[in-house]
Design a protein around this motif. Structure first.
Motif, PDB file in Angstrom:
ATOM      1  N   MET A   1       0.867  -1.307  -0.011  1.00 34.93           N
ATOM      2  CA  MET A   1       0.013   0.040   0.046  1.00 34.93           C
ATOM      3  C   MET A   1       0.889   1.011  -0.121  1.00 34.93           C
ATOM      4  N   GLU A   2       0.489   2.257  -0.955  1.00 38.01           N
ATOM      5  CA  GLU A   2       1.242   3.416  -0.700  1.00 38.01           C
ATOM      6  C   GLU A   2       0.409   4.465  -0.620  1.00 38.01           C
ATOM      7  N   LEU A   3       0.813   5.489   0.336  1.00 34.99           N
ATOM      8  CA  LEU A   3       0.158   6.687   0.775  1.00 34.99           C
ATOM      9  C   LEU A   3       0.866   7.876   0.140  1.00 34.99           C
ATOM     10  N   GLU A   4      -0.212   8.768  -0.248  1.00 35.88           N
ATOM     11  CA  GLU A   4      -0.149  10.188  -0.806  1.00 35.88           C
ATOM     12  C   GLU A   4      -0.678  11.111  -0.115  1.00 35.88           C
ATOM     13  N   ALA A   5      -0.074  12.154   0.363  1.00 37.36           N
ATOM     14  CA  ALA A   5      -0.780  13.181   1.330  1.00 37.36           C
ATOM     15  C   ALA A   5      -1.747  12.420   2.448  1.00 37.36           C
ATOM     16  N   GLY A   6      -1.543  11.287   3.019  1.00 34.07           N
ATOM     17  CA  GLY A   6      -2.342  10.758   3.940  1.00 34.07           C
ATOM     18  C   GLY A   6      -3.342   9.856   3.301  1.00 34.07           C
ATOM     19  N   ARG A   7      -3.354   9.617   2.182  1.00 34.53           N
ATOM     20  CA  ARG A   7      -4.468   8.967   1.447  1.00 34.53           C
ATOM     21  C   ARG A   7      -3.786   7.753   0.770  1.00 34.53           C
ATOM     22  N   ILE A   8      -4.740   6.739   0.438  1.00 32.59           N
ATOM     23  CA  ILE A   8      -3.968   5.539  -0.047  1.00 32.59           C
ATOM     24  C   ILE A   8      -3.959   5.811  -1.411  1.00 32.59           C
ATOM     25  N   SER A   9      -2.740   5.677  -2.359  1.00 30.18           N
ATOM     26  CA  SER A   9      -2.859   6.072  -3.630  1.00 30.18           C
ATOM     27  C   SER A   9      -2.625   4.920  -4.403  1.00 30.18           C
ATOM     28  N   ARG A  10      -2.060   3.608  -3.696  1.00 34.57           N
ATOM     29  CA  ARG A  10      -2.006   2.351  -4.563  1.00 34.57           C
ATOM     30  C   ARG A  10      -2.095   1.043  -3.549  1.00 34.57           C
ATOM     31  N   VAL A  11      -2.813   0.166  -3.926  1.00 34.64           N
ATOM     32  CA  VAL A  11      -2.727  -0.928  -3.406  1.00 34.64           C
ATOM     33  C   VAL A  11      -2.414  -2.142  -4.237  1.00 34.64           C
ATOM     34  N   THR A  12      -1.358  -2.980  -3.549  1.00 35.21           N
ATOM     35  CA  THR A  12      -0.760  -4.251  -4.234  1.00 35.21           C
ATOM     36  C   THR A  12      -1.192  -5.609  -3.499  1.00 35.21           C
ATOM     37  N   ASP A  13      -1.945  -6.394  -4.269  1.00 30.37           N
ATOM     38  CA  ASP A  13      -2.026  -7.867  -3.785  1.00 30.37           C
ATOM     39  C   ASP A  13      -0.920  -8.626  -3.844  1.00 30.37           C
ATOM     40  N   CYS A  14      -0.258  -8.864  -2.587  1.00 31.72           N
ATOM     41  CA  CYS A  14       0.865  -9.724  -2.557  1.00 31.72           C
ATOM     42  C   CYS A  14       0.511 -11.177  -2.235  1.00 31.72           C
ATOM     43  N   SER A  15      -0.948 -11.471  -2.102  1.00 32.53           N
ATOM     44  CA  SER A  15      -1.223 -13.112  -1.861  1.00 32.53           C
ATOM     45  C   SER A  15      -0.506 -13.891  -2.265  1.00 32.53           C
ATOM     46  N   LYS A  16      -0.563 -14.062  -3.714  1.00 28.56           N
ATOM     47  CA  LYS A  16       0.046 -15.103  -4.710  1.00 28.56           C
ATOM     48  C   LYS A  16       1.761 -15.082  -4.380  1.00 28.56           C
ATOM     49  N   PRO A  17       2.321 -14.051  -4.480  1.00 28.52           N
ATOM     50  CA  PRO A  17       3.822 -14.114  -4.293  1.00 28.52           C
ATOM     51  C   PRO A  17       4.144 -14.883  -2.803  1.00 28.52           C
ATOM     52  N   MET A  18       3.355 -14.093  -1.929  1.00 26.75           N
ATOM     53  CA  MET A  18       3.719 -14.485  -0.464  1.00 26.75           C
ATOM     54  C   MET A  18       3.210 -16.061  -0.291  1.00 26.75           C
ATOM     55  N   ALA A  19       2.250 -16.706  -0.818  1.00 27.58           N
ATOM     56  CA  ALA A  19       2.031 -18.206  -0.918  1.00 27.58           C
ATOM     57  C   ALA A  19       2.992 -18.892  -1.490  1.00 27.58           C
ATOM     58  N   ASP A  20       3.680 -18.511  -2.440  1.00 24.73           N
ATOM     59  CA  ASP A  20       4.764 -18.938  -3.178  1.00 24.73           C
ATOM     60  C   ASP A  20       5.781 -18.900  -2.210  1.00 24.73           C
TER      61      ASP A  20
END
Length: 52
Positions: free
Chosen positions: A1-20
């Protein structure tokens, strides 16, 4: 998750890489039918260890 000026600007789902990664760490030595209690306990310890 990336924040920009206190707001979420981008969300990345890492579920598959972490499961691997978890799968590689745990290995493919999953106990089969007839495994001893000790083998199953050892596998659970390895599979759910928090040591990376």
């Amino acid at each position: 998750m990336e924040l920009e000026a206190g707001r979420i600007s981008r969300v990345t789902d890492c579920s598959k890489p972490m499961a691997d990664i978890r799968s590689r760490i745990a290995g493919t030595d999953e106990p089969g039918p007839g495994s001893s209690h000790e083998d199953i306990e050892a596998w659970v310890e390895r599979a759910f260890s928090r040591k990376y």
